[in-house]
Design a protein around this motif. Structure first.
Motif, PDB file in Angstrom:
ATOM      1  N   MET A  65      25.105 -49.340 -22.807  1.00 49.25           N
ATOM      2  CA  MET A  65      23.716 -48.956 -22.997  1.00 49.25           C
ATOM      3  C   MET A  65      23.012 -49.037 -21.648  1.00 49.25           C
ATOM      4  O   MET A  65      23.059 -50.055 -20.986  1.00 49.25           O
ATOM      5  CB  MET A  65      23.072 -49.912 -23.997  1.00 49.25           C
ATOM      6  N   ALA A  66      22.401 -47.952 -21.242  1.00 50.48           N
ATOM      7  CA  ALA A  66      21.708 -47.893 -19.961  1.00 50.48           C
ATOM      8  C   ALA A  66      20.220 -48.143 -20.142  1.00 50.48           C
ATOM      9  O   ALA A  66      19.641 -47.822 -21.178  1.00 50.48           O
ATOM     10  CB  ALA A  66      21.924 -46.525 -19.327  1.00 50.48           C
TER      11      ALA A  66
ATOM     12  N   PRO B   1      22.112 -45.013 -24.582  1.00 52.34           N
ATOM     13  CA  PRO B   1      23.372 -44.630 -23.941  1.00 52.34           C
ATOM     14  C   PRO B   1      23.429 -43.159 -23.523  1.00 52.34           C
ATOM     15  O   PRO B   1      24.101 -42.809 -22.559  1.00 52.34           O
ATOM     16  CB  PRO B   1      24.420 -44.928 -25.003  1.00 52.34           C
ATOM     17  N   THR B   2      22.737 -42.287 -24.262  1.00 53.76           N
ATOM     18  CA  THR B   2      22.783 -40.847 -23.983  1.00 53.76           C
ATOM     19  C   THR B   2      21.376 -40.264 -24.037  1.00 53.76           C
ATOM     20  O   THR B   2      20.458 -40.860 -24.604  1.00 53.76           O
ATOM     21  CB  THR B   2      23.652 -40.084 -25.009  1.00 53.76           C
TER      22      THR B   2
ATOM     23  N   HIS C 264      23.361 -35.126 -26.660  1.00 51.73           N
ATOM     24  CA  HIS C 264      24.202 -36.261 -27.048  1.00 51.73           C
ATOM     25  C   HIS C 264      25.461 -36.354 -26.186  1.00 51.73           C
ATOM     26  O   HIS C 264      26.148 -37.372 -26.205  1.00 51.73           O
ATOM     27  CB  HIS C 264      24.550 -36.189 -28.535  1.00 51.73           C
ATOM     28  N   SER C 265      25.755 -35.313 -25.403  1.00 50.60           N
ATOM     29  CA  SER C 265      26.911 -35.348 -24.501  1.00 50.60           C
ATOM     30  C   SER C 265      26.519 -35.795 -23.091  1.00 50.60           C
ATOM     31  O   SER C 265      27.384 -35.918 -22.222  1.00 50.60           O
ATOM     32  CB  SER C 265      27.575 -33.972 -24.435  1.00 50.60           C
TER      33      SER C 265
ATOM     34  N   ASP D 271      25.595 -38.604 -20.839  1.00 48.62           N
ATOM     35  CA  ASP D 271      25.531 -40.053 -20.668  1.00 48.62           C
ATOM     36  C   ASP D 271      24.454 -40.399 -19.651  1.00 48.62           C
ATOM     37  O   ASP D 271      24.319 -39.719 -18.628  1.00 48.62           O
ATOM     38  CB  ASP D 271      26.873 -40.605 -20.187  1.00 48.62           C
ATOM     39  N   LEU D 272      23.709 -41.457 -19.939  1.00 47.74           N
ATOM     40  CA  LEU D 272      22.667 -41.910 -19.024  1.00 47.74           C
ATOM     41  C   LEU D 272      23.192 -43.091 -18.213  1.00 47.74           C
ATOM     42  O   LEU D 272      23.590 -44.108 -18.783  1.00 47.74           O
ATOM     43  CB  LEU D 272      21.412 -42.320 -19.801  1.00 47.74           C
ATOM     44  N   PRO D 273      23.197 -42.976 -16.883  1.00 51.12           N
ATOM     45  CA  PRO D 273      23.644 -44.088 -16.058  1.00 51.12           C
ATOM     46  C   PRO D 273      22.567 -45.171 -15.968  1.00 51.12           C
ATOM     47  O   PRO D 273      21.389 -44.909 -16.197  1.00 51.12           O
ATOM     48  CB  PRO D 273      23.892 -43.445 -14.689  1.00 51.12           C
ATOM     49  N   GLU D 274      22.989 -46.364 -15.641  1.00 43.58           N
ATOM     50  CA  GLU D 274      22.049 -47.468 -15.449  1.00 43.58           C
ATOM     51  C   GLU D 274      21.038 -47.076 -14.374  1.00 43.58           C
ATOM     52  O   GLU D 274      21.390 -46.531 -13.327  1.00 43.58           O
ATOM     53  CB  GLU D 274      22.800 -48.742 -15.036  1.00 43.58           C
TER      54      GLU D 274
END
Length: 82
Positions: free
Chosen positions: A1-2, A26-27, A63-64, A66-69
């Protein structure tokens, strides 16, 4: 989870009631689901473009994505003019 920051521009900012806020998702799709709980913002989001760390998302499934920190997600409604 970012965790990161979502920034709203123009009509999205007016609908959200804030210029930016922190997120934990997360996304991009999960983030949009969460912020869509505001009905005024949900209506605006349907017309928006999104940038993640300055990169356009385009037509990809949120939804594809991804979110980075530490990501910065920009919510950009259509703008008039050039």
């Amino acid at each position: 989870m970012a965790t990161g920051t979502v920034r709203y521009w123009a009509a999205a900012k007016a609908a959200a009631g804030v210029a930016e806020e922190p997120f934990d998702a997360p996304t991009l799709g999960a983030l949009l689901t969460r912020i869509s709980s505001n009905p005024d913002l949900a209506q605006v989001l349907r017309r928006c473009s999104f940038l993640v760390n300055g990169a356009p998302v385009g037509t990809r499934d949120p939804h594809s994505i991804d979110l980075p920190e530490g990501a910065v997600v920009e919510v950009l409604p259509p703008f008039a003019g050039g």
